[in-house]
Design a protein around this motif. Structure first.
Motif, PDB file in Angstrom:
ATOM      1  N   ARG A 354       1.141  -2.766  -3.042  1.00 11.28           N
ATOM      2  CA  ARG A 354       0.049  -2.008  -3.650  1.00 11.28           C
ATOM      3  C   ARG A 354      -0.291  -2.534  -5.043  1.00 11.28           C
ATOM      4  O   ARG A 354      -1.458  -2.648  -5.421  1.00 11.28           O
ATOM      5  CB  ARG A 354       0.443  -0.531  -3.720  1.00 11.28           C
ATOM      6  CG  ARG A 354      -0.619   0.355  -4.350  1.00 11.28           C
ATOM      7  CD  ARG A 354      -0.091   1.763  -4.535  1.00 11.28           C
ATOM      8  NE  ARG A 354      -0.958   2.551  -5.377  1.00 11.28           N
ATOM      9  CZ  ARG A 354      -0.594   3.660  -5.987  1.00 11.28           C
ATOM     10  NH1 ARG A 354       0.638   4.102  -5.847  1.00 11.28           N
ATOM     11  NH2 ARG A 354      -1.433   4.329  -6.730  1.00 11.28           N
ATOM     12  N   LYS A 355       0.730  -2.883  -5.823  1.00 15.07           N
ATOM     13  CA  LYS A 355       0.470  -3.354  -7.191  1.00 15.07           C
ATOM     14  C   LYS A 355      -0.160  -4.738  -7.206  1.00 15.07           C
ATOM     15  O   LYS A 355      -0.695  -5.169  -8.225  1.00 15.07           O
ATOM     16  CB  LYS A 355       1.762  -3.347  -8.002  1.00 15.07           C
ATOM     17  CG  LYS A 355       2.805  -4.365  -7.563  1.00 15.07           C
ATOM     18  CD  LYS A 355       4.052  -4.277  -8.438  1.00 15.07           C
ATOM     19  CE  LYS A 355       5.095  -5.304  -8.019  1.00 15.07           C
ATOM     20  NZ  LYS A 355       6.318  -5.220  -8.847  1.00 15.07           N
ATOM     21  N   TYR A 356      -0.105  -5.445  -6.055  1.00 14.91           N
ATOM     22  CA  TYR A 356      -0.745  -6.754  -5.945  1.00 14.91           C
ATOM     23  C   TYR A 356      -2.143  -6.662  -5.325  1.00 14.91           C
ATOM     24  O   TYR A 356      -2.754  -7.683  -5.019  1.00 14.91           O
ATOM     25  CB  TYR A 356       0.106  -7.694  -5.085  1.00 14.91           C
ATOM     26  CG  TYR A 356       1.468  -8.011  -5.659  1.00 14.91           C
ATOM     27  CD1 TYR A 356       1.609  -8.396  -6.987  1.00 14.91           C
ATOM     28  CD2 TYR A 356       2.609  -7.920  -4.868  1.00 14.91           C
ATOM     29  CE1 TYR A 356       2.855  -8.688  -7.517  1.00 14.91           C
ATOM     30  CE2 TYR A 356       3.864  -8.215  -5.388  1.00 14.91           C
ATOM     31  CZ  TYR A 356       3.980  -8.595  -6.714  1.00 14.91           C
ATOM     32  OH  TYR A 356       5.217  -8.881  -7.234  1.00 14.91           O
ATOM     33  N   GLY A 357      -2.632  -5.437  -5.128  1.00 15.39           N
ATOM     34  CA  GLY A 357      -3.930  -5.277  -4.483  1.00 15.39           C
ATOM     35  C   GLY A 357      -3.837  -5.357  -2.979  1.00 15.39           C
ATOM     36  O   GLY A 357      -4.829  -5.630  -2.295  1.00 15.39           O
ATOM     37  N   GLY A 358      -2.645  -5.116  -2.433  1.00 12.50           N
ATOM     38  CA  GLY A 358      -2.447  -5.165  -0.990  1.00 12.50           C
ATOM     39  C   GLY A 358      -2.802  -3.844  -0.325  1.00 12.50           C
ATOM     40  O   GLY A 358      -2.539  -2.772  -0.868  1.00 12.50           O
ATOM     41  N   ILE A 359      -3.421  -3.934   0.851  1.00 16.14           N
ATOM     42  CA  ILE A 359      -3.773  -2.756   1.641  1.00 16.14           C
ATOM     43  C   ILE A 359      -3.133  -2.942   3.011  1.00 16.14           C
ATOM     44  O   ILE A 359      -3.604  -3.738   3.829  1.00 16.14           O
ATOM     45  CB  ILE A 359      -5.302  -2.603   1.770  1.00 16.14           C
ATOM     46  CG1 ILE A 359      -5.939  -2.471   0.382  1.00 16.14           C
ATOM     47  CG2 ILE A 359      -5.654  -1.409   2.634  1.00 16.14           C
ATOM     48  CD1 ILE A 359      -7.454  -2.479   0.400  1.00 16.14           C
ATOM     49  N   CYS A 360      -2.042  -2.236   3.268  1.00 20.71           N
ATOM     50  CA  CYS A 360      -1.266  -2.427   4.494  1.00 20.71           C
ATOM     51  C   CYS A 360      -1.717  -1.455   5.579  1.00 20.71           C
ATOM     52  O   CYS A 360      -1.922  -0.268   5.314  1.00 20.71           O
ATOM     53  CB  CYS A 360       0.220  -2.221   4.221  1.00 20.71           C
ATOM     54  SG  CYS A 360       0.898  -3.328   2.963  1.00 20.71           S
ATOM     55  N   THR A 361      -1.843  -1.966   6.799  1.00 21.38           N
ATOM     56  CA  THR A 361      -2.174  -1.147   7.961  1.00 21.38           C
ATOM     57  C   THR A 361      -1.150  -1.418   9.047  1.00 21.38           C
ATOM     58  O   THR A 361      -1.022  -2.554   9.508  1.00 21.38           O
ATOM     59  CB  THR A 361      -3.583  -1.473   8.497  1.00 21.38           C
ATOM     60  OG1 THR A 361      -4.541  -1.273   7.462  1.00 21.38           O
ATOM     61  CG2 THR A 361      -3.924  -0.596   9.687  1.00 21.38           C
ATOM     62  N   MET A 362      -0.414  -0.385   9.442  1.00 27.75           N
ATOM     63  CA  MET A 362       0.634  -0.544  10.453  1.00 27.75           C
ATOM     64  C   MET A 362       0.298   0.260  11.695  1.00 27.75           C
ATOM     65  O   MET A 362      -0.084   1.430  11.595  1.00 27.75           O
ATOM     66  CB  MET A 362       1.980  -0.091   9.881  1.00 27.75           C
ATOM     67  CG  MET A 362       2.489  -1.001   8.774  1.00 27.75           C
ATOM     68  SD  MET A 362       3.644  -0.166   7.673  1.00 27.75           S
ATOM     69  CE  MET A 362       2.526   0.876   6.750  1.00 27.75           C
ATOM     70  N   ALA A 363       0.425  -0.371  12.848  1.00 24.71           N
ATOM     71  CA  ALA A 363       0.147   0.296  14.119  1.00 24.71           C
ATOM     72  C   ALA A 363       1.435   0.415  14.912  1.00 24.71           C
ATOM     73  O   ALA A 363       2.247  -0.509  14.940  1.00 24.71           O
ATOM     74  CB  ALA A 363      -0.888  -0.491  14.914  1.00 24.71           C
ATOM     75  N   MET A 364       1.625   1.570  15.542  1.00 23.64           N
ATOM     76  CA  MET A 364       2.792   1.749  16.403  1.00 23.64           C
ATOM     77  C   MET A 364       2.431   2.664  17.562  1.00 23.64           C
ATOM     78  O   MET A 364       1.412   3.361  17.526  1.00 23.64           O
ATOM     79  CB  MET A 364       3.986   2.296  15.621  1.00 23.64           C
ATOM     80  CG  MET A 364       3.780   3.657  14.995  1.00 23.64           C
ATOM     81  SD  MET A 364       5.278   4.240  14.166  1.00 23.64           S
ATOM     82  CE  MET A 364       5.492   2.991  12.921  1.00 23.64           C
ATOM     83  N   GLN A 365       3.280   2.677  18.589  1.00 19.61           N
ATOM     84  CA  GLN A 365       2.923   3.372  19.822  1.00 19.61           C
ATOM     85  C   GLN A 365       3.250   4.853  19.818  1.00 19.61           C
ATOM     86  O   GLN A 365       2.531   5.643  20.411  1.00 19.61           O
ATOM     87  CB  GLN A 365       3.595   2.692  21.017  1.00 19.61           C
ATOM     88  CG  GLN A 365       3.027   1.330  21.324  1.00 19.61           C
ATOM     89  CD  GLN A 365       3.424   0.831  22.697  1.00 19.61           C
ATOM     90  OE1 GLN A 365       3.978   1.568  23.501  1.00 19.61           O
ATOM     91  NE2 GLN A 365       3.156  -0.424  22.976  1.00 19.61           N
ATOM     92  N   ASN A 366       4.347   5.253  19.199  1.00 24.14           N
ATOM     93  CA  ASN A 366       4.688   6.672  19.259  1.00 24.14           C
ATOM     94  C   ASN A 366       5.458   7.118  18.032  1.00 24.14           C
ATOM     95  O   ASN A 366       6.051   6.310  17.320  1.00 24.14           O
ATOM     96  CB  ASN A 366       5.485   6.997  20.528  1.00 24.14           C
ATOM     97  CG  ASN A 366       6.764   6.188  20.626  1.00 24.14           C
ATOM     98  OD1 ASN A 366       7.714   6.422  19.890  1.00 24.14           O
ATOM     99  ND2 ASN A 366       6.790   5.219  21.535  1.00 24.14           N
TER     100      ASN A 366
END
Length: 532
Positions: A354-366
């Motif tokens: 986040r402090k590096y300007g990162g936008i993380c998106t994580m996908a999972m099944q359940n």
């Protein structure tokens, strides 16, 4: 309000309106003998002259209550779908959230991959200059990355596709001494993590770390001693430096420390898992990069993950200096997190990117699997954007442990409607619909339904076969017309038709077999004339 040029047409239109309303559960009545007053009532600037009243259901009234009906309408936001409560479009700008990271949960076929592609990839590419990095355990994003000009590393052993974690860019090579020293320090940290991951079932001690650090320093000293950047630092070169350390060891004890390092690296430089050993074969400076992990052997997973996360962190830091945001997408997060160190790396990334300007998106099944993993549970707490698609009863109940929802919102998680679910945006919670019509031009590209894709592929093959047959029929017709006028040769066909010599010979041979042409030879030249 219905209007028409004559009474017959008006009656037809009124009936059409009634039928349309009936299909939607709405009863439409005509204002007989009070048409003018009804018109004045319907006009936005007129007063009510017809006293028609209707009942409001509570579900309709809630849309007019700002304290109960929430909307997501951020300036500069991406389009995420339709708010099912207020019937308004959802526009969310994750850069405005306190913590922009996201987690998207849904069973196979629920629409999570489609949602990610439509929002985090398409809209990022179109409306921003941000970079996109994708961690892809199932190689599901390969087609879309390559189609839109990205670089995709299918990290399959012996595939001739390499990713070099030690790569030196031109910017670093020609930089000042302080920049180079900082770069070497970062690469040394990576080298130690990589070797520790490679040395399976061997305790990686401080003595091992010292050897790796010394060899890494010597390797980069040689690289930076070049006048031009012709030779790249690689894992193979690092192993060569460690070999020199082994040859120059003063006693058996030093050799006992260095030899396990040298031997452990063999599989990753000269053995089956060589995708980390050579200079990168795919552009690392591309705006969109995917890392395909589907074919990485379980025993080699950790070193590959260390390299990918090292590159990701380095790219994040570089983009921070360039004032450019980076979208980091992790598909099938539960697969990535099966190994303890991978889960730890991912958790650290979410906490620090986040402090590096990162936008993380994580996908999972359940949800259930996530709650069993302490690291994944921590990931949930670090995300201000959560999206829950179809969960089924068990997972919906498990969700209560980490997200407070109303009974209506819980019920929405079992709707089995593709693309529908519950979106948590900061402190707002909305029911949404992000389903994309099959008629949409983007649908074939982002669709992940195996059976639909197989059916579409078969239709495409049939169309190609049909077009090929039609093309062959046209060619045969032209050949027969030419042969009717005068005997023809292969060269004659090549001068008239856009086909290869092999195709021309094949067509002529087929027509002879069918009895349409007669083959003859004159002065060494083979000619074909029409039979009969």
């Amino acid at each position: 309000m219905a209007t028409a040029a004559d009474e017959t047409t008006l009656a037809q239109r009124v009936e059409q309106l009634k039928e349309t309303g009936k299909a939607q559960g709405v009863v439409i009545s005509t204002a007989d003998y009070t048409q003018l007053k009804a018109l004045n009532t319907a006009l936005p600037f007129a007063g009510r002259q017809v006293d028609y009243m209707r009942f409001f259901l509570s579900s309709s009234m809630v849309a007019m209550q700002p304290y109960f009906a929430q909307d997501i309408l951020d300036p500069g936001g991406y389009f995420y779908g339709l708010n099912l409560t207020t019937k308004r479009l959802i526009f969310g700008n994750r850069k405005l959230l306190m913590n922009p990271h996201a987690i998207i949960v849904g069973h196979t076929g629920s629409g999570k991959s489609v949602l990610i592609k439509a929002t985090e990839i398409f809209q990022t590419l179109i409306s921003t200059s941000d970079d996109i990095l994708i961690l892809d355990p199932q190689n599901e994003f390969k087609e879309i990355v390559e189609k839109y000009g990205g670089s995709y590393f299918d990290l399959t052993p012996k595939s001739k596709i390499y990713i070099n974690g030690f790569e030196v860019s031109d910017a670093v090579f020609y930089a000042d001494k302080d920049t180079k020293e900082k770069f070497i320090a970062t690469q040394t940290k990576y080298a130690k993590s990589l070797v520790a991951a490679i040395m399976t079932n061997i305790l990686f001690t401080q003595e091992h770390a010292t050897v790796v650090s010394r060899a890494t320093r010597k390797m980069f000293d040689k690289i930076f001693a070049q006048k031009k950047l012709k030779k790249q630092a690689t894992l193979r070169m690092l192993r060569e430096e460690i070999k020199l350390e082994l040859e120059n060891a003063k006693d058996d004890y030093d050799r006992s420390i260095i030899k396990p390092i040298y031997n452990s690296l063999e599989e990753y430089t000269d053995g089956s898992c060589d995708m980390l050993a050579y200079p990168s074969t795919v552009r690392l400076d591309n705006r969109m990069i995917g890392f395909g992990l589907k074919n990485v052997p379980p025993d080699n997973w950790e070193p590959v993950m260390v390299t990918v996360m090292h590159y990701t962190s380095t790219r994040m830091e570089y983009n921070q200096e360039a004032q450019r945001a980076t979208h980091f997408i992790v598909d099938e997060t539960q697969v990535v997190s099966r190994k303890g160190t991978s889960a730890e790396q991912l958790n650290t990334a979410v906490a620090t990117f986040r402090k590096y300007g990162g936008i993380c998106t994580m996908a999972m099944q359940n949800i259930t699997a996530a709650l069993e993993n302490k690291m994944l549970k921590e990931l949930f707490s670090n995300c201000n954007y959560k999206c829950f698609l179809d969960q089924g009863g068990a997972d919906a109940n498990a969700l209560a442990q980490i997200q407070e929802l109303s009974q209506t919102e819980f019920n929405a998680l079992s709707s089995e409607e593709v693309g529908r679910g519950v979106m948590v945006w900061g402190k707002k919670v909305v029911l949404f619909d992000a389903k994309i019509s099959k008629e949409n031009e983007l649908y074939p590209l982002i669709n992940t339904n195996f059976h639909e894709k197989a059916k579409e592929a078969e239709k495409k093959k049939q169309k190609q076969r049909q077009e090929q047959q039609e093309s062959n029929d046209r060619i045969e017709e032209i050949i027969l017309q030419m042969a009717e006028l005068a005997p023809v040769t292969v060269r004659d066909l090549l001068s008239v038709l856009e086909i290869t010599q092999e195709e021309a010979e094949k067509q002529l041979s087929f027509l002879c077999q069918q009895g349409y042409l007669i083959k003859s030879e004159e002065a060494g030249n083979i000619r074909y004339q029409k039979a009969g």
